[in-house]
Design a protein around this motif. Structure first.
Motif, PDB file in Angstrom:
ATOM      1  N   GLN A 133       0.822  -1.210   0.000  1.00 39.50           N
ATOM      2  CA  GLN A 133       0.000   0.000   0.000  1.00 39.50           C
ATOM      3  C   GLN A 133       0.858   1.264   0.000  1.00 39.50           C
ATOM      4  O   GLN A 133       0.616   2.190  -0.781  1.00 39.50           O
ATOM      5  N   VAL A 134       1.855   1.315   0.881  1.00 35.92           N
ATOM      6  CA  VAL A 134       2.647   2.545   0.973  1.00 35.92           C
ATOM      7  C   VAL A 134       3.549   2.723  -0.237  1.00 35.92           C
ATOM      8  O   VAL A 134       3.829   3.859  -0.656  1.00 35.92           O
ATOM      9  N   LEU A 135       4.015   1.630  -0.836  1.00 35.30           N
ATOM     10  CA  LEU A 135       4.820   1.756  -2.043  1.00 35.30           C
ATOM     11  C   LEU A 135       3.993   2.310  -3.188  1.00 35.30           C
ATOM     12  O   LEU A 135       4.474   3.130  -3.992  1.00 35.30           O
ATOM     13  N   ARG A 136       2.732   1.900  -3.293  1.00 30.27           N
ATOM     14  CA  ARG A 136       1.865   2.413  -4.358  1.00 30.27           C
ATOM     15  C   ARG A 136       1.555   3.890  -4.188  1.00 30.27           C
ATOM     16  O   ARG A 136       1.329   4.598  -5.168  1.00 30.27           O
ATOM     17  N   SER A 137       1.545   4.359  -2.944  1.00 31.41           N
ATOM     18  CA  SER A 137       1.201   5.762  -2.690  1.00 31.41           C
ATOM     19  C   SER A 137       2.422   6.675  -2.576  1.00 31.41           C
ATOM     20  O   SER A 137       2.267   7.889  -2.451  1.00 31.41           O
ATOM     21  N   LYS A 148       5.368   9.175  -3.141  1.00 31.84           N
ATOM     22  CA  LYS A 148       5.474  10.285  -4.088  1.00 31.84           C
ATOM     23  C   LYS A 148       6.889  10.823  -4.223  1.00 31.84           C
ATOM     24  O   LYS A 148       7.272  11.302  -5.296  1.00 31.84           O
ATOM     25  N   ARG A 149       7.678  10.791  -3.157  1.00 31.49           N
ATOM     26  CA  ARG A 149       8.985  11.450  -3.202  1.00 31.49           C
ATOM     27  C   ARG A 149      10.145  10.507  -2.895  1.00 31.49           C
ATOM     28  O   ARG A 149      11.120  10.486  -3.636  1.00 31.49           O
ATOM     29  N   ARG A 150      10.059   9.739  -1.811  1.00 27.92           N
ATOM     30  CA  ARG A 150      11.199   8.906  -1.462  1.00 27.92           C
ATOM     31  C   ARG A 150      10.747   7.642  -0.753  1.00 27.92           C
ATOM     32  O   ARG A 150       9.724   7.619  -0.058  1.00 27.92           O
ATOM     33  N   VAL A 151      11.544   6.600  -0.929  1.00 31.24           N
ATOM     34  CA  VAL A 151      11.369   5.328  -0.231  1.00 31.24           C
ATOM     35  C   VAL A 151      12.755   4.861   0.181  1.00 31.24           C
ATOM     36  O   VAL A 151      13.665   4.807  -0.654  1.00 31.24           O
ATOM     37  N   VAL A 152      12.927   4.554   1.457  1.00 30.64           N
ATOM     38  CA  VAL A 152      14.178   3.972   1.938  1.00 30.64           C
ATOM     39  C   VAL A 152      13.826   2.701   2.703  1.00 30.64           C
ATOM     40  O   VAL A 152      13.043   2.747   3.655  1.00 30.64           O
ATOM     41  N   ILE A 202       8.156  -1.903  -5.841  1.00 29.69           N
ATOM     42  CA  ILE A 202       9.410  -1.158  -5.666  1.00 29.69           C
ATOM     43  C   ILE A 202       9.885  -0.623  -7.014  1.00 29.69           C
ATOM     44  O   ILE A 202      10.266   0.544  -7.149  1.00 29.69           O
ATOM     45  N   ARG A 203       9.852  -1.479  -8.023  1.00 30.90           N
ATOM     46  CA  ARG A 203      10.241  -1.055  -9.373  1.00 30.90           C
ATOM     47  C   ARG A 203       9.321   0.045  -9.898  1.00 30.90           C
ATOM     48  O   ARG A 203       9.786   1.047 -10.458  1.00 30.90           O
ATOM     49  N   ASN A 204       8.007  -0.120  -9.727  1.00 33.58           N
ATOM     50  CA  ASN A 204       7.058   0.864 -10.243  1.00 33.58           C
ATOM     51  C   ASN A 204       7.242   2.222  -9.582  1.00 33.58           C
ATOM     52  O   ASN A 204       7.089   3.262 -10.231  1.00 33.58           O
ATOM     53  N   ALA A 205       7.541   2.224  -8.273  1.00 27.45           N
ATOM     54  CA  ALA A 205       7.773   3.491  -7.583  1.00 27.45           C
ATOM     55  C   ALA A 205       8.965   4.218  -8.194  1.00 27.45           C
ATOM     56  O   ALA A 205       8.918   5.430  -8.444  1.00 27.45           O
ATOM     57  N   ALA A 206      10.037   3.486  -8.452  1.00 26.20           N
ATOM     58  CA  ALA A 206      11.214   4.109  -9.066  1.00 26.20           C
ATOM     59  C   ALA A 206      10.888   4.625 -10.461  1.00 26.20           C
ATOM     60  O   ALA A 206      11.333   5.711 -10.859  1.00 26.20           O
ATOM     61  N   ARG A 207      10.105   3.892 -11.226  1.00 23.79           N
ATOM     62  CA  ARG A 207       9.738   4.324 -12.578  1.00 23.79           C
ATOM     63  C   ARG A 207       8.864   5.579 -12.558  1.00 23.79           C
ATOM     64  O   ARG A 207       8.863   6.344 -13.534  1.00 23.79           O
ATOM     65  N   ARG A 208       8.121   5.791 -11.466  1.00 27.67           N
ATOM     66  CA  ARG A 208       7.302   7.011 -11.349  1.00 27.67           C
ATOM     67  C   ARG A 208       8.148   8.225 -10.992  1.00 27.67           C
ATOM     68  O   ARG A 208       7.637   9.324 -10.887  1.00 27.67           O
ATOM     69  N   GLY A 209       9.432   8.013 -10.732  1.00 34.02           N
ATOM     70  CA  GLY A 209      10.297   9.115 -10.358  1.00 34.02           C
ATOM     71  C   GLY A 209      10.544   9.230  -8.872  1.00 34.02           C
ATOM     72  O   GLY A 209      11.197  10.177  -8.416  1.00 34.02           O
ATOM     73  N   VAL A 210      10.040   8.272  -8.085  1.00 26.29           N
ATOM     74  CA  VAL A 210      10.291   8.264  -6.645  1.00 26.29           C
ATOM     75  C   VAL A 210      11.756   7.888  -6.400  1.00 26.29           C
ATOM     76  O   VAL A 210      12.305   7.001  -7.071  1.00 26.29           O
ATOM     77  N   ASP A 211      12.390   8.563  -5.466  1.00 22.74           N
ATOM     78  CA  ASP A 211      13.768   8.240  -5.075  1.00 22.74           C
ATOM     79  C   ASP A 211      13.724   6.992  -4.195  1.00 22.74           C
ATOM     80  O   ASP A 211      13.397   7.063  -3.004  1.00 22.74           O
ATOM     81  N   VAL A 212      14.029   5.847  -4.764  1.00 23.20           N
ATOM     82  CA  VAL A 212      13.939   4.565  -4.059  1.00 23.20           C
ATOM     83  C   VAL A 212      15.344   4.086  -3.734  1.00 23.20           C
ATOM     84  O   VAL A 212      16.181   3.910  -4.629  1.00 23.20           O
ATOM     85  N   ARG A 213      15.581   3.847  -2.458  1.00 24.34           N
ATOM     86  CA  ARG A 213      16.900   3.427  -1.995  1.00 24.34           C
ATOM     87  C   ARG A 213      16.761   2.173  -1.131  1.00 24.34           C
ATOM     88  O   ARG A 213      15.983   2.145  -0.182  1.00 24.34           O
ATOM     89  N   LEU A 214      17.489   1.144  -1.480  1.00 18.37           N
ATOM     90  CA  LEU A 214      17.543  -0.080  -0.673  1.00 18.37           C
ATOM     91  C   LEU A 214      18.900  -0.157   0.005  1.00 18.37           C
ATOM     92  O   LEU A 214      19.932   0.046  -0.639  1.00 18.37           O
ATOM     93  N   ILE A 215      18.902  -0.456   1.305  1.00 18.80           N
ATOM     94  CA  ILE A 215      20.135  -0.698   2.050  1.00 18.80           C
ATOM     95  C   ILE A 215      20.116  -2.163   2.471  1.00 18.80           C
ATOM     96  O   ILE A 215      19.281  -2.578   3.286  1.00 18.80           O
ATOM     97  N   LEU A 216      21.015  -2.951   1.896  1.00 19.73           N
ATOM     98  CA  LEU A 216      21.022  -4.398   2.090  1.00 19.73           C
ATOM     99  C   LEU A 216      22.378  -4.838   2.608  1.00 19.73           C
ATOM    100  O   LEU A 216      23.299  -4.037   2.752  1.00 19.73           O
TER     101      LEU A 216
END
Length: 432
Positions: free
Chosen positions: A242-246, A248-252, A268-282
Motif C-alpha cells: 500500500q505505501v509503495l503504491r502511494s 510520491k517522493r522517497r522510499v528507503v 518497488i520497481r514501479n515506484a522508481a519508474r514514477r520518479g520516486v527516489d527509491v533506496r535499498l540498504i542491504l
C-alpha cells in the motif's frame, strides 16, 4: 521436565486456532495518536533503556524474543527479571524453540525458581545432532512493561548487538513507545502469552490518562501490525504494498534478508519508474552468505528501473526498517524474505510522525553515504539464457520452499510440556 530444572515450568505457546478463542487471536489493531516514539539504534541505545524500564516495573512484564544468549546481555536480563519477580512483578518470558533451544537448564531454572513464567515456542529435540524446528519461528522482539511502555523492533537479547562484540556485531534498530498505542501492544502481548486479555488494569487506566496529558502536544500516530499463521498471514506485506503504491517522493528500505515475492518487487520497481527516489540498504557483509547471493539475484530487475541499491559493508546488517515520503515509517522484526513473509510470527509498528521519519532518514542516509557501497546499474550479469533459466528456478524454489516445508507435521506447533536440552550453547550465533 529434567530433574535439574527443579520447579522450572516451560511450555509451548501459539496453540492451534481451534484451541483458542478466535475473537482473541484474529485482532486487527488501528491507529492511535498522541504517542511518543523514540528510535533506538543498536544495543548501545536499546539495552540501557529496556533494563532501566524493567528495573522500574511495578506490576507486569511481558517479553517475547527470538534469541536469548547466555552472555553478558542475557545474564543481565536474567538478573533484572529475577529481581523484578522477587519484588512481586508478574513476569512472562516467551522464547523461541529454535533461537533459544540451547539455553542451559540451570539458566532457565534460575528464572523459574524466582517466579518468572517461562514459555517456549515450538521446542524440539536434536535429531542426529541437528534441529528440526527450522520453520514457523517466534521471531518477534516485544517488551511491554506495566502496560504503559513498550519496545519493539529487531534487536534480540544477545551481546552481538553491541559494538564491542567485534566485526560480527549487528547493525539494528528498535523503538520505545509511550502513549495510547501501548494499550494495543499490551493486549497483543497478553494474548500471545496465553493469558486472558482484559481491556485495561486499574493502573493502566490511571497512567494512560496521565500519559494523554503528558503527550498532548505530540502528534505521533502508531499502529501495531503483525503476521501470524491464522488470519493475518499477509498483513505486513500488504502494508508495504500500500505505501509503495502511494509513495510520491522517497522510499528507503533497510532490510537484512531481502528476498520478497514478485508483488513487492514490482511495486518497488514501479515506484522508481514514477520518479520516486527509491533506496535499498542491504547486506554487503552478511552473516549468512546465502542472504547476499539471494538478494543479488534481484539486483538487475531493480537497478534497470532506477532503484538505488546500497550494500552495508561495515558489519552484518540486521535492521528491518523502512520509511516513505516524510511522515511514514515502520520498525519491527519482519524481514522481506520467505521466512518472515510466509512462516514466522512477526510484529512491526507503523509510525506516522514527521520528526521520527526525519531522524530515521538522517541515520539511514548517513549509513548509506558513509558505510555502504553503491551498486552500479550494470552490476548483475544479464543476457545469457542459462543464467536467466537457473535464476528463475532458484528464485521460485527459495521463495516457496519454506512454505512447502512448513506443511510437514513436525513443524506444526503444539501445546505440551517442554523439557529443555542439556547441551551447552555453542559459539555459533543464529543470524535472524
Amino acid at each position: 521436565m529434567s530433574a535439574t530444572m527443579n520447579k522450572a515450568t516451560v511450555e509451548q505457546v501459539e496453540t492451534p486456532p481451534t484451541e483458542r478463542d478466535p475473537a482473541l487471536v484474529d485482532v486487527e489493531y488501528g491507529w492511535h495518536g498522541n504517542n511518543r516514539v523514540t528510535l533506538l539504534e543498536n544495543g548501545e541505545e536499546y539495552f540501557p533503556r529496556v533494563f532501566e524500564a524493567l528495573r522500574r516495573a511495578e506490576n507486569e512484564v511481558l517479553i517475547e524474543t527470538f534469541i536469548l544468549f547466555e552472555d553478558k546481555v542475557g545474564n543481565e536480563l536474567r538478573d533484572v527479571l529475577v529481581d523484578a519477580a522477587h519484588r512481586g512483578v508478574r513476569v512472562t518470558l516467551s522464547l523461541d524453540g529454535f533461537g533459544c533451544g540451547e539455553l542451559t537448564p540451570d539458566f532457565l531454572a534460575s528464572l523459574s525458581d524466582a517466579g518468572v513464567h517461562l514459555q517456549m515456542f515450538d521446542p524440539a529435540p536434536l535429531h542426529l545432532g541437528f534441529r528440526t524446528n527450522w520453520f514457523r519461528r517466534l521471531h518477534r522482539k516485544v517488551v511491554v512493561i506495566d502496560g504503559v511502555i513498550a519496545f519493539i523492533g529487531g534487536i534480540n537479547f544477545s551481546a552481538d548487538h553491541l559494538g564491542d562484540f567485534g566485526p560480527e556485531a549487528k547493525q539494528d534498530y528498535s523503538v520505545e513507545i509511550k502513549g495510547p498505542a501501548v494499550v494495543d501492544i499490551h493486549h497483543f502481548a497478553l494474548i500471545q502469552s496465553g493469558r486472558p486479555a482484559r481491556a485495561k488494569y486499574w493502573w493502566q487506566r490511571r497512567r494512560s490518562r496521565r500519559s494523554d496529558l503528558a503527550f498532548s502536544d505530540h502528534d505521533g500516530q502508531v499502529r501495531l501490525v503483525y503476521r501470524d499463521n491464522h488470519e493475518h498471514q499477509t498483513d505486513i506485506e500488504e502494508v508495504y504494498l500500500q505505501v509503495l503504491r502511494s509513495a510520491k517522493r522517497r522510499v528507503v528500505i533497510a532490510n537484512a534478508y531481502f528476498f520478497p515475492g514478485y508483488r513487492l518487487l514490482r511495486e518497488i520497481r514501479n515506484a522508481a519508474r514514477r520518479g520516486v527516489d527509491v533506496r535499498l540498504i542491504l547486506q554487503g557483509q552478511p552473516d549468512m552468505m546465502i542472504a547476499k547471493l539471494a538478494a543479488r539475484m534481484l539486483y538487475d530487475y531493480l537497478l534497470k528501473a532506477g532503484v538505488m541499491i546500497h550494500e552495508y559493508c561495515e558489519r552484518p546488517l540486521h535492521g528491518k526498517v523502512a520509511l516513505v515520503d516524510e511522515d511514514w515509517s515502520t520498525v519491527g522484526s519482519s524481514n522481506l524474505d520467505p521466512l518472515s513473509l510466509s512462516l514466522n510470527l512477526e510484529a512491526n509498528v507503523l509510525i506516522r510522525d514527521r520528526e521520527f521519519n526525519r531522524e530515521l532518514f538522517q541515520r539511514l542516509d548517513h549509513l548509506s553515504r558513509e558505510h555502504c557501497t553503491v551498486m552500479p546499474a550494470n552490476h548483475a550479469p544479464r543476457g545469457l539464457l542459462w543464467r536467466m533459466t537457473i535464476g528463475f528456478m532458484v528464485f521460485h524454489f527459495l521463495r516457496h520452499f519454506p512454505a512447502w516445508a512448513g506443511w510437514l507435521p513436525a513443524h506444526k506447533p503444539r501445546l505440551k510440556p517442554f523439557s529443555p536440552p542439556t547441551a551447552v550453547r555453542s559459539e555459533s550465533h543464529e543470524p535472524l
